[in-house]
Design a protein around this motif. Structure first.
Motif, PDB file in Angstrom:
ATOM      1  N   HIS A  36       0.864  -1.354   0.315  1.00  0.00           N
ATOM      2  CA  HIS A  36      -0.208  -0.196   0.527  1.00  0.00           C
ATOM      3  C   HIS A  36       1.267   1.687  -0.138  1.00  0.00           C
ATOM      4  O   HIS A  36       0.498   2.482   0.806  1.00  0.00           O
ATOM      5  CB  HIS A  36      -0.539   0.312   1.390  1.00  0.00           C
ATOM      6  CG  HIS A  36      -2.036  -1.092   1.153  1.00  0.00           C
ATOM      7  ND1 HIS A  36      -2.615  -2.310   2.372  1.00  0.00           N
ATOM      8  CD2 HIS A  36      -2.424  -2.032   0.094  1.00  0.00           C
ATOM      9  CE1 HIS A  36      -3.160  -3.253   2.476  1.00  0.00           C
ATOM     10  NE2 HIS A  36      -3.023  -2.663   0.620  1.00  0.00           N
ATOM     11  N   ASP A  62      -1.124   3.682   2.848  1.00  0.00           N
ATOM     12  CA  ASP A  62      -0.606   3.420   4.013  1.00  0.00           C
ATOM     13  C   ASP A  62       0.322   5.023   3.977  1.00  0.00           C
ATOM     14  O   ASP A  62       1.068   4.412   3.917  1.00  0.00           O
ATOM     15  CB  ASP A  62       0.073   1.948   4.319  1.00  0.00           C
ATOM     16  CG  ASP A  62      -0.585   0.888   4.023  1.00  0.00           C
ATOM     17  OD1 ASP A  62      -1.986   1.533   4.808  1.00  0.00           O
ATOM     18  OD2 ASP A  62      -0.687  -0.142   4.780  1.00  0.00           O
ATOM     19  N   ARG A  87      -4.379   1.354  -3.182  1.00  0.00           N
ATOM     20  CA  ARG A  87      -5.229   0.163  -2.785  1.00  0.00           C
ATOM     21  C   ARG A  87      -7.060   0.277  -4.028  1.00  0.00           C
ATOM     22  O   ARG A  87      -7.600  -0.489  -3.523  1.00  0.00           O
ATOM     23  CB  ARG A  87      -5.462   0.260  -1.789  1.00  0.00           C
ATOM     24  CG  ARG A  87      -6.440   0.750  -0.557  1.00  0.00           C
ATOM     25  CD  ARG A  87      -5.680   1.107   0.785  1.00  0.00           C
ATOM     26  NE  ARG A  87      -5.904  -0.378   2.063  1.00  0.00           N
ATOM     27  CZ  ARG A  87      -5.559  -0.221   2.704  1.00  0.00           C
ATOM     28  NH1 ARG A  87      -4.848   0.606   3.486  1.00  0.00           N
ATOM     29  NH2 ARG A  87      -5.835  -1.479   3.594  1.00  0.00           N
ATOM     30  N   HIS A 155       3.387  -2.177   6.479  1.00  0.00           N
ATOM     31  CA  HIS A 155       2.253  -1.385   6.582  1.00  0.00           C
ATOM     32  C   HIS A 155       1.941  -0.009   7.822  1.00  0.00           C
ATOM     33  O   HIS A 155       3.123  -0.076   8.222  1.00  0.00           O
ATOM     34  CB  HIS A 155       0.887  -2.434   6.378  1.00  0.00           C
ATOM     35  CG  HIS A 155       0.756  -3.557   5.595  1.00  0.00           C
ATOM     36  ND1 HIS A 155       0.143  -2.967   3.897  1.00  0.00           N
ATOM     37  CD2 HIS A 155       1.738  -4.535   5.154  1.00  0.00           C
ATOM     38  CE1 HIS A 155      -0.127  -4.529   3.481  1.00  0.00           C
ATOM     39  NE2 HIS A 155       0.664  -5.204   4.134  1.00  0.00           N
ATOM     40  N   SER A 156       1.663   0.940   7.261  1.00  0.00           N
ATOM     41  CA  SER A 156       1.419   1.409   8.551  1.00  0.00           C
ATOM     42  C   SER A 156      -0.766   1.741   8.673  1.00  0.00           C
ATOM     43  O   SER A 156      -1.695   1.428   7.950  1.00  0.00           O
ATOM     44  CB  SER A 156       1.281   3.008   8.168  1.00  0.00           C
ATOM     45  OG  SER A 156       0.079   3.353   6.992  1.00  0.00           O
TER      46      SER A 156
HETATM   47 ZN   LIG Z   1      -1.656  -1.746   4.581  1.00  0.00          ZN
END
Ligand SMILES: [Zn+2]
Length: 266
Positions: A36, A62, A87, A155-156
């Protein structure tokens, strides 16, 4: 949409490829991926009916994750594969049959440009974005055949979701193979100032997730999904600091991680 239009490509020739590979032949044992990384939309999709604020928000990508992943790749001399599109175009961490693959609504926000898609329009997104990204990860891992690879997916997560503040600074998600997660969690928990999530705020679900199940579990590679709270990586300097922390923890556990046996294929 007519069949003739469906046969066109989603990405124009002057737009970026679906993925970016950094340090493809990195000599370290880590392989970093970032599903992302970007909120970019193909021109052909316009803004998907969304405003600029939504497209800058976590529903589209993200924030900060790519900054952490790039720095981590440098620190660990690791190959890095980043997705180059939002995304909202297609979620590269969802199976393509999932309702969340091309979301018609996400976190309560309707995505008008994703409603009532034809099978041809869905196929176009899979072929243009999802499949090339995952082929790129497969190719990087295939080229390392015979060498150890420890898969790190970066990811975040948003600090507040549905009005709830999320307390973890960072979380590590794993599915049925907890080996690398256990090592990293033990290393990170030595820092008493951090609240570290163990399968929080998310766990990995073999049916609902894609990247770790396919490139980690199915290949038998030790793996971990890292989720960093977005307010901790809002600036490049903060992202670099988190990358340094992660690299230090990884380096501590690397010898033990490399002794992990490959788990058997499903
Ligand atoms: Zn993510």
């Amino acid at each position: 949409m007519t069949a003739a239009i469906a046969n066109e490509t989603l990405l124009a020739s002057d737009e970026p490829a679906a993925f970016e590979i950094v340090n493809a032949d990195g000599a370290g044992s880590a392989v970093v991926v970032c599903d992302h990384a970007s909120n970019r939309l193909p021109r052909r999709l316009g803004a998907l009916g969304l405003g600029a604020a939504d497209l800058a928000d976590h529903i589209a990508w993200d924030p900060g994750a790519a900054d952490v992943a790039r720095r981590l790749s440098e620190l660990l001399d690791a190959p890095l594969v980043l997705s180059a599109y939002s995304r909202l175009v297609i979620d590269c961490n969802r199976p393509t049959h999932s309702p969340e693959s091309i979301p018609a609504q996400t976190n309560g926000v309707p995505v008008p440009g994703n409603r009532m898609l034809t099978p041809g329009e869905r196929a176009l997104r899979i072929e243009a974005v999802f499949s090339p990204y995952h082929r790129a990860i497969s190719d990087v891992l295939d080229r390392r055949a015979g060498r150890s690879s420890l898969l790190l997916s970066i990811h975040s997560f948003t600090a507040v979701l549905a009005g709830q503040r999320r307390p973890w600074s960072i979380g590590f998600a794993h599915g049925r193979d907890r080996r690398l997660a256990a090592l990293i969690l033990a290393a990170m928990n030595r820092d008493a100032s951090l609240l570290v999530g163990d399968n929080q705020p998310y766990a990995i679900d073999h049916a609902a997730d894609y990247t770790i199940p396919v490139h980690g579990e199915d290949r038998g590679l030790p793996h971990i999904l890292v989720e960093i709270r977005q307010d901790g990586i809002a600036t490049p300097a903060d992202a670099a600091a988190w990358a340094a922390r992660l690299a230090a923890a990884f380096s501590q556990v690397e010898p033990a991680a490399l002794r992990l046996h490959r788990i058997s294929r499903r």
